[in-house]
Design an enzyme around this catalytic site. Structure first.
Site, mmCIF file in Angstrom:
data_model
loop_
_atom_site.group_PDB
_atom_site.id
_atom_site.type_symbol
_atom_site.label_atom_id
_atom_site.label_comp_id
_atom_site.label_asym_id
_atom_site.label_seq_id
_atom_site.Cartn_x
_atom_site.Cartn_y
_atom_site.Cartn_z
ATOM 1 N N ASP A 156 -10.350 3.401 -0.788
ATOM 2 C CA ASP A 156 -9.387 2.332 -1.550
ATOM 3 C C ASP A 156 -9.742 0.861 -1.204
ATOM 4 O O ASP A 156 -9.110 0.092 -1.641
ATOM 5 C CB ASP A 156 -7.914 2.874 -1.297
ATOM 6 C CG ASP A 156 -7.603 3.904 -2.231
ATOM 7 O OD1 ASP A 156 -8.048 4.268 -3.215
ATOM 8 O OD2 ASP A 156 -6.906 4.780 -1.342
ATOM 9 N N ASP A 157 -10.411 0.840 0.052
ATOM 10 C CA ASP A 157 -10.713 -0.643 0.736
ATOM 11 C C ASP A 157 -11.753 -1.291 -0.477
ATOM 12 O O ASP A 157 -12.886 -1.086 -0.737
ATOM 13 C CB ASP A 157 -11.308 -0.508 1.997
ATOM 14 C CG ASP A 157 -11.431 -1.788 2.735
ATOM 15 O OD1 ASP A 157 -10.528 -2.410 3.426
ATOM 16 O OD2 ASP A 157 -12.602 -2.413 2.469
#
Length: 212
Positions: A156-157
């Site tokens: 998700d980064d």
């Protein structure tokens, strides 16, 4: 050679042998190791304080936070600290609530860092996200930089997404499935791969964004 140092070296060798792009990044940037922290409670406090802030603003507030608690913030001290005094440090009302909830979880035993050595990544994430203000991303950063886990892939980064797009020549930001397909070659050293991906964007790892 200390065990973690040996595991990091094993990871470098594995990534170099399984992924030519990782091999190039490793050759380009050398040692990207970031020592894991041992002050787990403080790591999470800093992570909460730093959310949605610039590097400079986060560093300033973290510094005032540490000074206010004489460099030894504890769950009891945070729980007893007056809200107006914490506000004066630059903390928002929501972050004060999050910090006090973290302190409450730690103080009453729901969050025991000593237990985490024997827990899986997902078990630790499930435990951490019970604290207000801690989501999966913050928990994954804690796994990497607070506990020194080697097998964490923060899909998700946004920085990781951009780095994969850039280094692997993708037309668009990759989705999670595409990221995991690329990252299969990195297992079980996804954390080390992530360090090189962040570095390729000339970024310091996120955990360092606030005196971290």
């Amino acid at each position: 050679m200390p065990m973690k140092q040996q595991r990091f070296q094993n990871g470098i060798e594995h990534l170099s042998s399984t992924d030519p792009i990782m091999r190039e990044l490793i050759q380009m940037y050398g040692d990207c190791r970031v020592p894991s922290r041992t002050d787990s409670f403080l790591v999470l406090c800093e992570s909460i304080i730093s959310q949605q802030l610039s590097v400079k603003a986060a560093a300033s507030i973290c510094r005032r936070f540490m000074e206010y608690f004489h460099n030894q913030p504890t769950d009891r001290l945070i729980l007893s600290a007056p809200e107006d005094e914490l506000r004066a440090l630059g903390l928002s009302y929501s972050k004060i609530k999050y910090l006090k909830d973290l302190a409450l979880h730690h103080g009453d035993g729901r969050l025991e860092f000593e237990e985490m050595g024997g827990m899986s990544n997902e078990e630790i994430i499930d435990r951490l996200i019970q604290v207000k203000g801690i989501g999966r991303w913050t928990a994954e950063m804690f796994l990497i930089f607070g506990l020194g886990r080697f097998d964490v892939f923060p899909v998700d980064d946004l920085g990781i997404k951009k780095a994969i797009q850039f280094n692997y020549g993708l037309a668009d930001l990759p989705g999670k499935d595409e990221m995991r397909a690329i990252g299969q070659a990195w297992a079980p050293y996804e954390s080390i791969a992530s360090l090189y991906l962040w570095r390729s964007l000339n970024n310091k790892p996120p955990i360092e964004k606030s005196v971290k």
